[in-house]
Design a protein around this motif. Structure first.
Motif, short mmCIF file in Angstrom:
data_model
loop_
_atom_site.label_atom_id
_atom_site.label_comp_id
_atom_site.label_asym_id
_atom_site.label_seq_id
_atom_site.Cartn_x
_atom_site.Cartn_y
_atom_site.Cartn_z
N ASP A 1 -7.90 32.09 -29.71
CA ASP A 1 -6.93 33.15 -29.42
C ASP A 1 -7.49 34.24 -28.51
OD1 ASP A 1 -8.60 34.42 -31.21
OD2 ASP A 1 -7.07 34.79 -32.73
N GLU A 2 -8.79 34.17 -28.20
CA GLU A 2 -9.39 35.12 -27.26
C GLU A 2 -9.32 34.62 -25.82
OE1 GLU A 2 -13.06 37.44 -29.19
OE2 GLU A 2 -13.32 35.27 -29.34
N LEU A 3 -9.04 33.35 -25.63
CA LEU A 3 -9.10 32.77 -24.30
C LEU A 3 -8.11 33.39 -23.31
CD1 LEU A 3 -9.57 29.01 -25.23
CD2 LEU A 3 -11.28 30.52 -24.22
N PRO A 4 -6.83 33.58 -23.69
CA PRO A 4 -5.90 34.15 -22.69
C PRO A 4 -6.36 35.50 -22.16
CG PRO A 4 -4.69 33.22 -24.54
CD PRO A 4 -6.14 33.22 -24.94
N GLY A 5 -6.85 36.35 -23.04
CA GLY A 5 -7.28 37.67 -22.60
C GLY A 5 -8.61 37.68 -21.89
N SER A 6 -9.35 36.59 -21.98
CA SER A 6 -10.67 36.50 -21.35
C SER A 6 -10.64 35.77 -20.01
CB SER A 6 -11.66 35.80 -22.29
OG SER A 6 -11.78 36.50 -23.51
N ALA A 7 -9.53 35.11 -19.71
CA ALA A 7 -9.42 34.42 -18.42
C ALA A 7 -9.57 35.42 -17.29
CB ALA A 7 -8.08 33.70 -18.33
N SER A 8 -10.16 34.98 -16.20
CA SER A 8 -10.49 35.87 -15.09
C SER A 8 -9.27 36.16 -14.23
CB SER A 8 -11.58 35.23 -14.23
OG SER A 8 -11.78 35.97 -13.04
N ILE A 9 -8.85 37.41 -14.22
CA ILE A 9 -7.71 37.81 -13.39
C ILE A 9 -8.08 37.72 -11.91
CG2 ILE A 9 -6.19 39.73 -12.78
CD1 ILE A 9 -6.33 40.61 -15.71
N THR A 10 -9.31 38.10 -11.59
CA THR A 10 -9.76 38.04 -10.19
C THR A 10 -9.74 36.61 -9.67
OG1 THR A 10 -11.23 39.91 -10.63
CG2 THR A 10 -11.64 38.66 -8.62
N PHE A 11 -10.25 35.69 -10.49
CA PHE A 11 -10.25 34.27 -10.14
C PHE A 11 -8.82 33.75 -10.01
CE2 PHE A 11 -11.78 29.87 -11.90
CZ PHE A 11 -11.66 29.31 -10.63
N THR A 12 -7.99 34.10 -10.97
CA THR A 12 -6.59 33.67 -10.96
C THR A 12 -5.88 34.13 -9.70
OG1 THR A 12 -6.48 33.67 -13.38
CG2 THR A 12 -4.40 33.83 -12.20
N LYS A 13 -6.03 35.39 -9.35
CA LYS A 13 -5.35 35.92 -8.17
C LYS A 13 -5.87 35.27 -6.89
CE LYS A 13 -4.01 40.50 -9.88
NZ LYS A 13 -4.18 41.97 -9.69
N ALA A 14 -7.17 34.97 -6.84
CA ALA A 14 -7.73 34.34 -5.65
C ALA A 14 -7.18 32.93 -5.46
CB ALA A 14 -9.26 34.30 -5.77
N VAL A 15 -7.06 32.18 -6.56
CA VAL A 15 -6.50 30.83 -6.48
C VAL A 15 -5.04 30.89 -6.05
CG1 VAL A 15 -5.82 28.82 -7.86
CG2 VAL A 15 -8.10 29.81 -8.14
N ILE A 16 -4.28 31.80 -6.63
CA ILE A 16 -2.86 31.92 -6.27
C ILE A 16 -2.69 32.27 -4.80
CG2 ILE A 16 -0.79 33.32 -6.63
CD1 ILE A 16 -1.60 33.45 -9.61
#
Length: 465
Positions: free
Chosen positions: A146-161
């Motif tokens: 349950d910690e995984l969603p909040g620990s995912a990298s926003i910077t990484f996510t935005k770069a991929v998108i």
């Protein structure tokens, strides 16, 4: 797969956006239907496909930004694998074909990440959506699930998108192919559907044609005489004279790129008067929305243009009334149009939705309206950019349960003629959808032309009788 250089360039471009740490990519596992060795059709994670092009289960990969290398973690075929599946190209050979020189056993992933964690290195990962990967990430990173969603990298996510949103020439070719094949299948169904058939008869034809094309369906086909149900996968109804058939289906190419088209046609040779009136309202909304598609335009404005066009059309036939601009601003039109006008499309039919709609369809400065009925279902609102591929899919849906609920309290009574609406309780729904590439000066429809006007559709329907 595309040329080796395509994947090398993608990984190199991504590496420039995040300067240090480890970028972790989880491939998908096979998912059992009812026991371990009886699995659903395997579909690789789209981001994994985008950067690594390895379309098989039990893989993970990373880009170590500090050591400037990409590593795949996976195992070569065992003798048992060869017995059951036959000798295939080795994993090492597959990696080499997409410019990957470093291959380690699956078991080494946790060790590699453990050493990185011990040194305090940052490990970036994307939001997981498969249970198997949630468990694997939890074990490898020492995080509760349950910690995984909040620990995912926003910077990484935005770069991929940001990178995946702009489609290359190779990708546009694939999507155009998917849309063209999808158009051929839609034409076939429109040409051959007959009263007395079931929805599943049509779905079987769609499925057969998709597989015969060398790909698969991009999503479970929505083929229904109850078009007011937005994602109807029942398939058990029998086609009857006087009904409408809504066909929302699209092919996925062998490389994983999607087409997404919708047409609505009469079971009979011709539309009834009411059906034609409503259909033409939806078609006008489609045309007005398409005209706006261009680099720099907010898709929110495209959506609102479609909503207002629908609402003005409904006023013309007596189902809405009053100041239409006010009605749309308040959400009164959502009694008839409950969803958004479109979404991003590419390797996923709802492209990158696993990475988070708030990042894919919105920006830090353009927040999603999560409360207003209708707007809260708009997947894409942000400014369009050249290279985006989007759908345009306005519709009108007459949902008896929703009509009853709103009508009981006369909700938006200043804008909705509930008395006249009673005659449309069993109308069902109409949607028209195509796929578009955003260009520097406008847009380009992808795929072949597919019959769209009532005259075009009736001409094809005549061939079925």
């Amino acid at each position: 797969m595309f040329a080796k250089e395509v994947y090398n360039n993608r990984r190199n471009e991504l590496a420039l956006t995040l300067r240090s740490g480890i970028l972790l990519f989880m491939g998908n596992e096979e998912s059992p239907i009812n026991f371990k060795d009886n699995t659903y059709h395997f579909r690789q994670d789209s981001t994994f496909l985008y950067y690594f092009a390895l379309n098989e289960p039990h893989l993970a990969a990373l880009i170590d930004l500090d050591e400037q290398k990409a590593i795949v973690f996976g195992d070569e075929m065992s003798l048992d694998d060869i017995v059951w599946m036959g000798r295939q190209e080795t994993l090492k050979e597959k990696c080499a074909s997409v410019g990957l020189d470093f291959l380690q056993a699956s078991s080494e992933l946790e060790n590699y990440l453990g050493r990185a964690r011990a040194k305090g290195r940052q490990i970036h990962f994307l939001p997981p959506y498969r249970s198997e990967n949630k468990i694997r990430l939890s074990q490898a990173l020492g995080l509760a699930i349950d910690e995984l969603p909040g620990s995912a990298s926003i910077t990484f996510t935005k770069a991929v998108i940001a990178q995946r949103s702009i489609k290359s020439a190779e990708e546009i070719h694939e999507i155009n192919q998917a849309a063209s094949i999808s158009a051929d299948i839609h034409h076939l169904i429109m040409q051959t559907a007959k009263p007395g058939q079931t929805e599943r008869d049509l779905v079987a034809s769609i499925q057969q044609a998709a597989v015969a094309s060398g790909g698969q369906l991009a999503y479970p086909a929505i083929v229904t005489t109850r078009g007011q149900i937005l994602h109807n996968h029942y398939y058990g109804n029998t086609l009857k004279e006087g009904q409408l058939v809504l066909n929302d289906s699209g092919v996925e190419t062998a490389l994983g790129y999607a087409g997404d088209l919708t047409r609505t046609f009469p079971v009979s040779k011709k539309f009834t008067t009411n059906q034609k009136e409503v259909y033409d309202i939806v078609l006008e909304a489609y045309n007005q929305a398409v005209k706006l598609l261009s680099n720099g335009v907010l898709y929110l404005d495209v959506h609102l243009k479609a909503c207002k066009t629908l609402a003005y059309g409904l006023k013309d036939i007596g189902l809405m009334k009053g100041n239409i601009d006010d009605a749309v601003a308040l959400g009164a039109h959502a009694l008839f149009f409950q969803c958004g006008t479109g979404h991003m499309m590419g390797l996923d039919v709802h492209d990158m939705e696993d990475l988070g709609e708030v990042y894919v369809g919105y920006t830090d400065k353009l927040n999603k309206n999560t409360t207003q009925f209708g707007l809260k279902s708009l997947r894409l609102a942000k400014k369009l950019e050249s290279g985006y591929v989007v759908t345009v899919e306005p519709g009108l849906y007459f949902i008896p349960e929703l009509i009853d609920q709103w009508g009981a309290s006369k909700q938006f009574g200043d804008y909705i003629n509930y008395d006249k609406l009673e005659a449309f309780r069993d109308f069902s729904g109409i949607r028209i959808e195509d796929d578009f590439l955003i260009t520097p000066n406008g847009h380009e429809m992808l795929g072949k032309h597919l019959a769209m006007t009532t005259d075009e559709i009736e001409a094809i329907r005549a061939e079925a009788f």
